[in-house]
Motif scaffolding. Structure first.
Motif, PDB file in Angstrom:
ATOM      1  N   ASP A   4       0.839  -1.203   0.000  1.00  7.24           N
ATOM      2  CA  ASP A   4       0.000   0.000   0.000  1.00  7.24           C
ATOM      3  C   ASP A   4       0.872   1.250   0.000  1.00  7.24           C
ATOM      4  OD1 ASP A   4      -2.260  -1.563   0.045  1.00  7.24           O
ATOM      5  OD2 ASP A   4      -2.569  -1.397   2.203  1.00  7.24           O
ATOM      6  N   LEU A   5       1.940   1.230   0.785  1.00  7.03           N
ATOM      7  CA  LEU A   5       2.839   2.379   0.846  1.00  7.03           C
ATOM      8  C   LEU A   5       3.547   2.574  -0.490  1.00  7.03           C
ATOM      9  CD1 LEU A   5       4.280   4.673   2.268  1.00  7.03           C
ATOM     10  CD2 LEU A   5       5.835   2.995   3.297  1.00  7.03           C
ATOM     11  N   ARG A   6       3.981   1.485  -1.099  1.00 14.17           N
ATOM     12  CA  ARG A   6       4.649   1.584  -2.393  1.00 14.17           C
ATOM     13  C   ARG A   6       3.703   2.176  -3.435  1.00 14.17           C
ATOM     14  NH1 ARG A   6       6.304  -3.425  -3.036  1.00 14.17           N
ATOM     15  NH2 ARG A   6       4.853  -4.075  -4.651  1.00 14.17           N
ATOM     16  N   GLN A  10       4.160   5.610  -5.495  1.00 17.57           N
ATOM     17  CA  GLN A  10       4.063   5.656  -6.948  1.00 17.57           C
ATOM     18  C   GLN A  10       3.132   6.787  -7.380  1.00 17.57           C
ATOM     19  OE1 GLN A  10       2.778   1.771  -8.196  1.00 17.57           O
ATOM     20  NE2 GLN A  10       4.725   0.773  -7.713  1.00 17.57           N
ATOM     21  N   ASN A  11       2.035   6.960  -6.660  1.00 13.08           N
ATOM     22  CA  ASN A  11       1.098   8.040  -6.972  1.00 13.08           C
ATOM     23  C   ASN A  11       1.713   9.413  -6.726  1.00 13.08           C
ATOM     24  OD1 ASN A  11      -1.029   6.437  -7.848  1.00 13.08           O
ATOM     25  ND2 ASN A  11      -1.956   6.282  -5.821  1.00 13.08           N
ATOM     26  N   VAL A  12       2.546   9.515  -5.698  1.00 11.43           N
ATOM     27  CA  VAL A  12       3.227  10.782  -5.425  1.00 11.43           C
ATOM     28  C   VAL A  12       4.173  11.126  -6.570  1.00 11.43           C
ATOM     29  CG1 VAL A  12       4.949  11.908  -3.949  1.00 11.43           C
ATOM     30  CG2 VAL A  12       3.029  10.677  -2.920  1.00 11.43           C
ATOM     31  N   GLU A 176      11.164  -4.279   0.870  1.00 17.95           N
ATOM     32  CA  GLU A 176       9.738  -4.354   0.567  1.00 17.95           C
ATOM     33  C   GLU A 176       9.311  -3.246  -0.384  1.00 17.95           C
ATOM     34  OE1 GLU A 176       7.678  -6.786   1.426  1.00 17.95           O
ATOM     35  OE2 GLU A 176       9.431  -7.773   2.298  1.00 17.95           O
ATOM     36  N   LEU A 177       9.882  -2.061  -0.208  1.00 16.51           N
ATOM     37  CA  LEU A 177       9.538  -0.935  -1.077  1.00 16.51           C
ATOM     38  C   LEU A 177      10.398  -0.889  -2.329  1.00 16.51           C
ATOM     39  CD1 LEU A 177       9.095   1.967   1.530  1.00 16.51           C
ATOM     40  CD2 LEU A 177       7.311   0.583   0.435  1.00 16.51           C
ATOM     41  N   LYS A 208      11.854  -3.207  -8.241  1.00 12.91           N
ATOM     42  CA  LYS A 208      10.832  -3.680  -7.305  1.00 12.91           C
ATOM     43  C   LYS A 208       9.853  -2.565  -6.971  1.00 12.91           C
ATOM     44  CE  LYS A 208       8.860  -6.051  -3.895  1.00 12.91           C
ATOM     45  NZ  LYS A 208       9.616  -6.554  -2.737  1.00 12.91           N
ATOM     46  N   PHE A 209      10.342  -1.338  -6.903  1.00  9.95           N
ATOM     47  CA  PHE A 209       9.486  -0.216  -6.512  1.00  9.95           C
ATOM     48  C   PHE A 209       8.313  -0.051  -7.470  1.00  9.95           C
ATOM     49  CE2 PHE A 209       8.197   4.224  -7.009  1.00  9.95           C
ATOM     50  CZ  PHE A 209       7.847   4.542  -5.707  1.00  9.95           C
ATOM     51  N   TRP A 210       8.540  -0.274  -8.768  1.00 10.65           N
ATOM     52  CA  TRP A 210       7.510  -0.001  -9.769  1.00 10.65           C
ATOM     53  C   TRP A 210       6.576  -1.169  -9.997  1.00 10.65           C
ATOM     54  CZ3 TRP A 210       6.983   4.878 -10.586  1.00 10.65           C
ATOM     55  CH2 TRP A 210       8.099   5.733 -10.515  1.00 10.65           C
TER      56      TRP A 210
END
Length: 212
Positions: A4-6, A10-12, A176-177, A208-210
């Motif tokens: 959820d945080l990732r 991404q939206n930011v 994780e992020l 991994k972030f994307w």
């Protein structure tokens, strides 16, 4: 939770979510993203960044983003990545030529990530200047008056509690992020009244972030 945080981050970065001082940074990053390319070699990477810089300068001209009336007489210090000037008792100016990054877009992502994780020392993009043919971003940041030397073990403890693993020296990674956070030595993390203030961060994103 980390997914959820990732997704939120991404939206930011894409401009879908608001963040402190983010509007202009997000707009420029999205403009530059349209010209991104895969760079299989160092030479191609250099060529891409040169072209990207020219596109950025065109955007600066069209959107009147040249920084004007910036008083850079009160020089404080500089490192490999930026020069620091005192604006007044509350703020500093920092000039950064994105040397740590293969693209200006990645540097702008770094600003957005910093503002998300460390809003107390958020960067405000004032504009850009050129000096000796080098393009610099001019950002404003709160001045932090230190009251004690920073204990790097406290930095490690704080970041570990927030999902970042110490990889070596003052570098960290959140598996994780998919976010790398580097160069957190005691000049980039200051202590005031027993509170840590992250003033200079170097964020990098992995594949991994994307991931969705």
């Amino acid at each position: 939770m980390q997914n959820d945080l990732r997704y939120e981050l991404q939206n930011v970065l894409s401009g879908k979510s608001q963040i402190s001082f983010g509007t202009t940074i997000q707009a420029i990053a999205n403009y530059l993203k349209n010209g991104e390319t895969t760079s299989p070699s160092i030479e191609i990477t250099k060529h891409f960044k040169s072209e990207e810089t020219q596109r950025l300068e065109n955007y600066i001209i069209l959107n009147n983003l040249w920084a004007k009336d910036i008083n850079l007489s009160q020089y404080v210090s500089e490192g490999a990545e930026q020069k620091v000037y005192l604006k007044d008792s509350e703020y500093v100016f920092k000039l950064n030529d994105s040397i740590y990054y293969t693209s200006w877009r990645d540097y702008l992502y770094n600003l957005l990530l910093h503002n998300y994780f460390f809003p107390d020392t958020a960067y405000e993009l004032i504009g850009f200047i050129k000096d000796k043919s080098i393009l610099y971003a001019v950002v404003q940041q709160s001045y932090v008056a230190i009251t004690a030397n920073t204990d790097l073990e406290q930095v490690k403890k704080f970041l570990t509690q927030n999902g970042f693993e110490n990889t070596r020296n003052n570098d960290y990674f959140n598996p994780e992020l998919g976010i790398i956070l580097e160069d957190l030595h005691d000049e980039n993390v200051l202590t005031r009244n027993e509170v840590l203030y992250f003033i200079d961060t170097v964020f990098f994103l992995t594949k991994k972030f994307w991931m969705k």
